[in-house]
Design a protein around this motif. Structure first.
Motif, short mmCIF file in Angstrom:
data_model
loop_
_atom_site.label_atom_id
_atom_site.label_comp_id
_atom_site.label_asym_id
_atom_site.label_seq_id
_atom_site.Cartn_x
_atom_site.Cartn_y
_atom_site.Cartn_z
N SER A 424 0.90 -1.28 -0.07
CA SER A 424 -0.19 -0.07 0.07
C SER A 424 0.92 1.33 0.08
O SER A 424 1.91 1.16 0.68
N GLN A 425 0.44 2.39 -0.76
CA GLN A 425 1.16 3.51 -0.89
C GLN A 425 0.31 4.86 -0.30
O GLN A 425 -0.88 4.90 -0.66
N VAL A 459 -4.86 6.18 -0.61
CA VAL A 459 -4.07 5.01 -0.69
C VAL A 459 -4.27 4.37 -1.69
O VAL A 459 -5.35 3.87 -2.26
N ASN A 460 -3.24 3.79 -2.36
CA ASN A 460 -3.15 2.87 -3.53
C ASN A 460 -2.17 1.64 -3.50
O ASN A 460 -1.51 1.79 -2.56
N THR A 461 -2.03 0.77 -4.58
CA THR A 461 -1.32 -0.41 -4.16
C THR A 461 -0.23 -0.32 -5.36
O THR A 461 -0.67 -0.17 -6.33
N GLU A 462 0.90 -1.13 -5.03
CA GLU A 462 1.91 -1.36 -6.05
C GLU A 462 2.21 -2.91 -5.88
O GLU A 462 2.18 -3.46 -4.48
N ASP A 463 2.41 -3.57 -6.94
CA ASP A 463 2.90 -4.98 -6.87
C ASP A 463 4.17 -5.14 -6.00
O ASP A 463 5.24 -4.24 -6.28
N TYR A 565 5.36 3.31 1.09
CA TYR A 565 4.95 1.98 1.95
C TYR A 565 5.31 2.46 3.57
O TYR A 565 4.38 2.35 4.40
N MET A 566 6.35 2.82 3.79
CA MET A 566 6.72 3.04 5.13
C MET A 566 5.66 4.23 5.61
O MET A 566 5.31 4.34 6.88
N GLY A 718 -1.48 -9.96 4.90
CA GLY A 718 -0.27 -10.01 5.02
C GLY A 718 0.54 -8.52 4.71
O GLY A 718 -0.01 -7.80 4.14
N GLN A 719 1.69 -8.28 5.30
CA GLN A 719 2.64 -7.17 5.15
C GLN A 719 3.98 -7.69 4.60
O GLN A 719 4.65 -8.55 5.43
N LEU A 720 4.67 -6.85 3.84
CA LEU A 720 6.09 -7.14 3.44
C LEU A 720 6.82 -7.02 4.88
O LEU A 720 7.58 -7.51 4.91
N LEU A 721 6.52 -6.11 5.59
CA LEU A 721 7.16 -5.89 6.99
C LEU A 721 7.22 -7.26 7.66
O LEU A 721 8.30 -7.45 8.44
N THR A 722 6.02 -8.00 7.75
CA THR A 722 6.11 -9.24 8.44
C THR A 722 7.34 -10.25 8.01
O THR A 722 7.77 -11.22 8.40
N LEU A 723 7.10 -10.32 6.52
CA LEU A 723 8.16 -11.50 5.88
C LEU A 723 9.60 -10.88 6.26
O LEU A 723 10.59 -11.73 6.20
N VAL A 724 9.64 -9.50 6.17
CA VAL A 724 11.10 -9.07 6.29
C VAL A 724 11.60 -9.33 7.97
O VAL A 724 12.66 -9.84 8.16
N TRP A 725 10.44 -9.21 8.72
CA TRP A 725 10.90 -9.63 10.22
C TRP A 725 11.34 -11.17 10.33
O TRP A 725 12.29 -11.44 11.11
#
Length: 752
Positions: A424-425, A459-463, A565-566, A718-725
């Protein structure tokens, strides 16, 4: 006449209410078993809200229907339903024996489908409420059964379905119980470890000394179990089955992360050595599947179903009992019953069997079954047949381009996802440039809808692209490779942009991170990234006549995606960063206020929008609503570029805090000063540094986000942040590795 019409409608509702409610309850079960898994793959509200509504309504409908049946049974006299209002009513009235037969199906519906037991983590803590509900509902169903006995023709199939309902409801209650925080943590605790027998050893040591024997103690360290590292050369890509096997292996090791347990250096080294040899694609796929295991034990019946002696046998038993109930119901004579009621009974029976079959197929083709079938080495002939039948070596992530429109390919692509694979952006300058409606915004704020409507409009989204994946993994892998000891790993884990700046030799930029809070640095770098994105690129093209090279252009785009995103996480998903966000929202609001004031002064933004003008220019209210909330203004990029250029033209030689004081927490022109510092670097270095800083800022946020916040996002796409964690934990970057050594072995040496 009006009273007569009301009485007729009331009579009609009393006639059909139970049948409608029961069929709706079955429909909700069918809806949930198919749609509930989508919430881990789609982050949109259009899928989350219907699932939430169906989840709540399913329990309400089943409870309501049980109450209606109990109430109807209270009006039974000599086995016939008595009408309080009118005895000569026409229409189908359910026989009390059929009412008693329907009641166990509602108990089964309260057990819910396998694909959802909890909508949120908080639901798991309510397992005791469900246990009490199980007891009360069993009593209500038993009451309905007793009221119809001994004239109950269907008492055997009713009893069979009652056992099935108890099994299903018990499965759900146990799944909630096992996923509750205290029980889950207790289940992961190993047996108490008293260590070597110190008292016995010292008694022996003392006796040797008293005997005047020359005695010394020699410490023999525990032999290292660390595998030989292979960081110099990456392994070939893993097959999809090997990815699932690796994910399950590390899920068993690292599930203690959910319960805030600590890990040993041996576990760290083993995981780190393995992930350092993987490609970015395989590393992220392993983490995705592992998080999928986390999701299923927290939100579904997976943990109950995987019990060898309780899960599968009870499921087979419940299926056999349901089939037996269908056969017995078919064989019993039913001429005196109304045809519609018989149809409803068959629908309930067939629906129960269909739900069981669908759930069984989902279990058979799940990752859990693939792991179970590949554990035995070598497999026997039966296991081989099952492996072949279920195609456990199938391609789980086919390399096909993502379809853009809703189609069969799009549906299959969504089904294969393990998370939403989108970011999300949310952009500060874009938010400030949109025209305001003063009274309209105050009205929205009064009803508490500001955040929700801002999420729709801004808010929009990017792949999540392979380029972003490779950038993140390359940075984490480089840091993990340098973190050979726990102290170095904790130092890198605690870095929030300063480590990479030191590593790349840009000491002059450290003040923009070290001397400020995390939330301030995040907003600062977000605005600075935006200013460089819209000004530096166009400036270079005008002066040099050529654009960036491919790597620099890619870093530029990835930096903007991570930046937006952040900021989205800070503002729209604040619970994820609550432990490190500080006064981030206050700082954001003050910065937006200063930006709007600046844009108004430079005639970049209109002061207000005439809602009446928009309404009169639109054909209808829906068009007006759509124009305000969804339509982007033409030339938005040009407007953003103009805004960024205007900000950079401001003379910022004097620090803003010197002129304004520190009451306002705005960082707009501090970010302008940072952007000017960045623009002093070489063209290729600017975006390389910015992209690396954003990866480190995201890594810091991922490591300091509360575990519950990570797990809560699993049910929201899900969130990219969780995958990074989780990837950081596997690469040994974290503060959860606190057991440095195992048991050392002390040996008494008696000299001659």
């Amino acid at each position: 006449m009006e009273m007569g019409m009301v009485a007729r409608w009331k009579l009609r509702w009393q006639t059909w209410d139970l049948r409608v409610v029961i069929l709706v309850s079955l429909g909700l079960q069918i809806l949930l078993i198919f749609v509930a898994p989508l919430r881990k793959r789609v982050s949109r509200a259009w899928i989350t809200m219907p699932i939430w509504s169906a989840y709540l309504l399913a329990d309400v409908m089943a409870n309501f229907a049980v109450g209606l049946i109990s109430n109807s049974q209270g009006m039974v006299e000599n086995g016939k339903t008595m009408s309080i209002q009118c005895r000569h009513r026409s229409g189908p009235f359910a026989d009390p024996t059929l009412l008693a037969f329907w009641a166990p199906f509602l108990l089964l519906h309260l057990g819910g489908p396998d694909t959802i037991t909890a909508f949120s983590l908080a639901d798991n803590e309510l397992w005791l409420r469900h246990l009490l509900g199980l007891g009360f509902q069993c009593c209500a169903v038993g009451y309905a059964f007793i009221q119809s006995y001994p004239n109950h023709k269907f008492w055997i199939p009713t009893l069979l379905m009652f056992l099935v309902g108890v099994i299903k409801y018990s499965e759900r209650t146990r799944a909630l119980y096992l996923a509750s925080s205290r029980i889950f943590q207790d289940s992961l605790l190993e047996d108490p470890d008293p260590g070597p027998n110190y008292a016995k050893f010292m008694d022996e040591y003392t006796s040797k000394n008293n005997a005047k024997l020359p005695t010394s103690i020699q410490m023999i360290p525990e032999p290292s179990k660390r595998n030989k590292t292979g960081t110099d050369e990456a392994e070939e890509g893993l097959s999809d089955l090997e990815v699932v096997q690796a994910a399950h292996k590390y899920y068993l090791t690292f599930r203690g992360l959910i319960a805030d347990l600590i890990f040993s250096s041996a576990q760290r080294n083993e995981s780190r050595d393995f992930f350092l040899k993987q490609t970015a694609r395989d590393a992220f796929k392993i983490v995705e599947v592992e998080l999928n295991f986390f999701y299923e034990i927290l939100y579904t019946k997976a943990k109950v179903m995987q019990r060898k002696y309780l899960g599968y046998p009870l499921r087979v038993l419940s299926f056999i009992l349901t089939c037996a109930a269908l056969v017995l119901f078919y064989l019993i004579e039913k001429k005196k019953f109304h045809k519609f009621d018989i149809v409803v009974s068959y629908i309930l029976l067939v629906g129960a069997i269909a739900l069981d079959l669908i759930a069984s197929l989902m279990i058979l083709y799940s990752d859990w079954t693939a792991i179970a079938l590949t554990k035995s080495d070598p497999p026997n002939w039966f296991i081989k047949k099952l492996q072949c039948l279920l195609n456990v070596k199938r391609k789980r992530w086919p390399e096909t381009p993502k379809p853009q429109w809703f189609s069969h390919r799009k549906i299959m692509q969504i089904v294969r996802l393990r998370w939403s694979e989108s970011l999300s952006q949310y952009n500060l300058i874009n938010y400030c440039l949109h025209p305001r409606m003063g009274w309209w915004e105050k009205t929205i704020g009064f009803f508490g809808l500001t955040i929700m409507l801002d999420g729709i409009k801004y808010v929009n989204t990017e792949d999540f692209t392979s380029h972003l994946r490779d950038l993140i993994f390359a940075e984490l892998k480089m840091k993990s490779d340098l973190a050979n000891d726990l102290q170095k790993a904790k130092e890198i884990f605690s870095a929030r942009g300063d480590w990479i700046l030191k590593h790349e030799g840009h000491i002059n930029l450290l003040d923009w991170i070290n001397k400020i809070e995390f939330d301030e640095s995040l907003i600062l770098w977000h605005i600075a990234t935006e200013l460089c994105y819209y000004t530096n690129h166009s400036k270079d093209e005008k002066t040099s006549g050529n654009s960036y090279d491919d790597d620099t252009k890619l870093n530029r785009e990835l930096s903007k995606v991570l930046s937006d995103y952040m900021l989205y996480l800070l503002i729209m998903q604040s619970p994820m960063l609550s432990s490190i966000a500080g006064i981030g929202k206050m700082r954001f609001r003050d910065t937006c206020a200063e930006a709007k004031k600046f844009f108004l002064g430079r005639k970049i933004l209109k002061e207000d929008v005439n809602f009446r003008k928009i309404f009169t220019s639109s054909k209808c209210f829906s068009c007006c609503f759509s124009k305000y909330f969804f339509n982007e203004e033409k030339g938005q990029d040009k407007k953003l570029q103009e805004a960024c250029e205007s900000i950079l033209k401001v003379n910022t030689e004097v620090s803003p805090v010197t002129v304004k004081g520190d009451r306002s927490k705005s960082v707009l022109f501090d970010a302008c000063r940072l952007a000017k510092e960045l623009q002093k670097l070489k063209r290729k270095q600017i975006w390389k540094i910015i992209s690396k800083v954003w990866v480190e800022l995201m890594s810091y946020a991922a490591g300091h986000c509360r575990v519950n916040a990570h797990m809560a996002q699993l049910s929201k796409g899900g969130q990219l942040l969780t995958l990074v964690w989780l990837l950081m934990a596997h690469l040994g970057l974290g503060d959860q590795f606190q057991i440095r050594e195992g048991h050392a072995r002390a040996k008494l040496i008696v000299s001659k």
